[in-house]
Design a protein around this motif. Sequence first.
Motif, PDB file in Angstrom:
ATOM      1  N   UNK A  78      13.623  60.614   5.162  1.00 13.94           N
ATOM      2  CA  UNK A  78      13.914  59.228   5.742  1.00 13.94           C
ATOM      3  C   UNK A  78      14.936  60.427   7.370  1.00 13.94           C
ATOM      4  N   UNK A  79      14.162  59.757   8.353  1.00 10.82           N
ATOM      5  CA  UNK A  79      15.048  60.389   9.743  1.00 10.82           C
ATOM      6  C   UNK A  79      15.927  59.288   9.943  1.00 10.82           C
ATOM      7  N   UNK A  80      17.263  58.984   9.772  1.00  4.72           N
ATOM      8  CA  UNK A  80      18.017  57.819  10.020  1.00  4.72           C
ATOM      9  C   UNK A  80      18.130  57.673  11.820  1.00  4.72           C
ATOM     10  N   UNK A  81      17.771  58.763  12.324  1.00  7.68           N
ATOM     11  CA  UNK A  81      17.624  58.451  14.034  1.00  7.68           C
ATOM     12  C   UNK A  81      16.639  57.991  14.559  1.00  7.68           C
ATOM     13  N   UNK A  82      15.757  58.518  14.273  1.00  8.60           N
ATOM     14  CA  UNK A  82      14.039  58.189  14.030  1.00  8.60           C
ATOM     15  C   UNK A  82      14.439  56.618  14.139  1.00  8.60           C
ATOM     16  N   UNK A 131      18.681  49.236  17.436  1.00  5.58           N
ATOM     17  CA  UNK A 131      20.849  49.531  16.660  1.00  5.58           C
ATOM     18  C   UNK A 131      21.370  50.226  18.452  1.00  5.58           C
ATOM     19  N   UNK A 132      22.255  49.815  18.027  1.00  3.20           N
ATOM     20  CA  UNK A 132      22.853  50.219  19.437  1.00  3.20           C
ATOM     21  C   UNK A 132      23.857  51.148  18.290  1.00  3.20           C
ATOM     22  N   UNK A 133      23.660  52.677  19.067  1.00  2.00           N
ATOM     23  CA  UNK A 133      24.775  53.582  18.509  1.00  2.00           C
ATOM     24  C   UNK A 133      25.062  54.916  19.585  1.00  2.00           C
ATOM     25  N   UNK A 134      26.056  55.495  19.181  1.00  4.51           N
ATOM     26  CA  UNK A 134      26.720  56.505  20.131  1.00  4.51           C
ATOM     27  C   UNK A 134      25.742  58.198  19.238  1.00  4.51           C
ATOM     28  N   UNK A 135      25.745  58.862  19.769  1.00  2.00           N
ATOM     29  CA  UNK A 135      25.502  60.696  19.126  1.00  2.00           C
ATOM     30  C   UNK A 135      26.644  61.010  19.960  1.00  2.00           C
ATOM     31  N   UNK A 136      28.102  61.336  19.314  1.00  2.00           N
ATOM     32  CA  UNK A 136      29.467  62.886  19.871  1.00  2.00           C
ATOM     33  C   UNK A 136      29.112  63.877  19.508  1.00  2.00           C
ATOM     34  N   UNK A 137      29.063  64.321  20.593  1.00  2.00           N
ATOM     35  CA  UNK A 137      28.723  65.953  19.874  1.00  2.00           C
ATOM     36  C   UNK A 137      29.822  67.105  20.202  1.00  2.00           C
ATOM     37  N   UNK A 174      36.787  52.131  11.790  1.00  2.00           N
ATOM     38  CA  UNK A 174      35.930  51.632  12.844  1.00  2.00           C
ATOM     39  C   UNK A 174      34.360  51.789  12.706  1.00  2.00           C
ATOM     40  N   UNK A 175      33.864  53.068  11.712  1.00  2.00           N
ATOM     41  CA  UNK A 175      33.027  53.379  12.642  1.00  2.00           C
ATOM     42  C   UNK A 175      32.575  54.205  10.950  1.00  2.00           C
ATOM     43  N   UNK A 176      31.279  53.723  10.429  1.00  2.00           N
ATOM     44  CA  UNK A 176      30.526  54.956   9.483  1.00  2.00           C
ATOM     45  C   UNK A 176      29.627  55.741  10.544  1.00  2.00           C
ATOM     46  N   UNK A 234      30.998  73.793  12.482  1.00  2.00           N
ATOM     47  CA  UNK A 234      29.637  74.171  13.734  1.00  2.00           C
ATOM     48  C   UNK A 234      29.763  73.396  14.301  1.00  2.00           C
ATOM     49  N   UNK A 235      29.114  73.860  15.630  1.00  2.00           N
ATOM     50  CA  UNK A 235      28.680  72.769  16.956  1.00  2.00           C
ATOM     51  C   UNK A 235      27.782  72.400  16.391  1.00  2.00           C
ATOM     52  N   UNK A 236      28.187  70.512  16.303  1.00  2.00           N
ATOM     53  CA  UNK A 236      27.657  69.069  14.990  1.00  2.00           C
ATOM     54  C   UNK A 236      27.277  68.408  16.190  1.00  2.00           C
ATOM     55  N   UNK A 237      26.295  67.255  15.775  1.00  2.00           N
ATOM     56  CA  UNK A 237      26.106  66.139  16.979  1.00  2.00           C
ATOM     57  C   UNK A 237      25.663  65.007  15.658  1.00  2.00           C
ATOM     58  N   UNK A 238      26.781  64.244  15.305  1.00  2.00           N
ATOM     59  CA  UNK A 238      27.430  63.289  14.862  1.00  2.00           C
ATOM     60  C   UNK A 238      27.177  61.740  15.285  1.00  2.00           C
ATOM     61  N   UNK A 239      26.733  60.853  14.674  1.00  2.79           N
ATOM     62  CA  UNK A 239      25.306  59.190  14.862  1.00  2.79           C
ATOM     63  C   UNK A 239      26.850  58.206  14.414  1.00  2.79           C
TER      64      UNK A 239
END
Length: 238
Positions: free
Chosen positions: A28-32, A39-45, A60-62, A112-117
């Motif tokens: 399963x690829x959640x981003x795809x 869905x409106x989403x934000x990716x923060x590094x 406020x967020x999952x 580690x350097x991370x990308x979080x949705x």
Amino acid sequence: METQRRNGSAVKVAKPKAAKPAATLPEFNAQAFLDSVGVTKTVVKYGRGEAIFTQGETCEHVLYIQSGGVKLSVLSKTGREAVVAMLGPGDFFGEGCLAGQTLRTGSATAITPSAILRLRKRQMTELLHRQSTMSDRFISHMLTRNIRIEEDLIDQLFNSSEKRLARTLLLLARYGKQAVPVRMVPKISQDTLAEMVGTTRSRVNFFLNKFKRLGFIEYSGELPIKINNSLLSVVLHD
């Protein structure tokens, strides 16, 4: 079709058909998926050591880990930190807000350097109601997390610190994940490993050197560590 003789007469007997191998479900690829449903989403590094959220903040967020690694921890009133979990790509966290949690009961830090949705609580709730694919994946995540908590408790109650460290290293390296050809532990400190295992830093250092001497791991005195399959023997040995 075979011919066999029964009571002097020739009888044709059909050969049983070989069972077809079960189809493997794609990962399963959640981003795809979120891209496909609009869905409106934000990716923060985040950089290594940066706080994603802290204990006591409003829920406020999952959150979903696209890449990198995250440490979940709690802080006692006396200032003592306990590591609750180490998460990696494909894991959700911060889902307590869906169950009515208003404040974060712990902190999340990038190891580690991370990308979080990030998904707002309302969006995630609506998505789980409308999209069975996402709902199934999320339920699977929650059940897996519960099983892991039970295993961690049993590990703490009944296993030696050496065996607990070996299991922790295997989990950190995401042992058994086919997508990871070389099993490497993220770069975390021995102090953090000690908090996770429930022992002292000196004991962690002692066992790491023992595992290295026996060929279970490969490292040059600092993390990251390469995990060899033979480390599993420490966990399985009684």
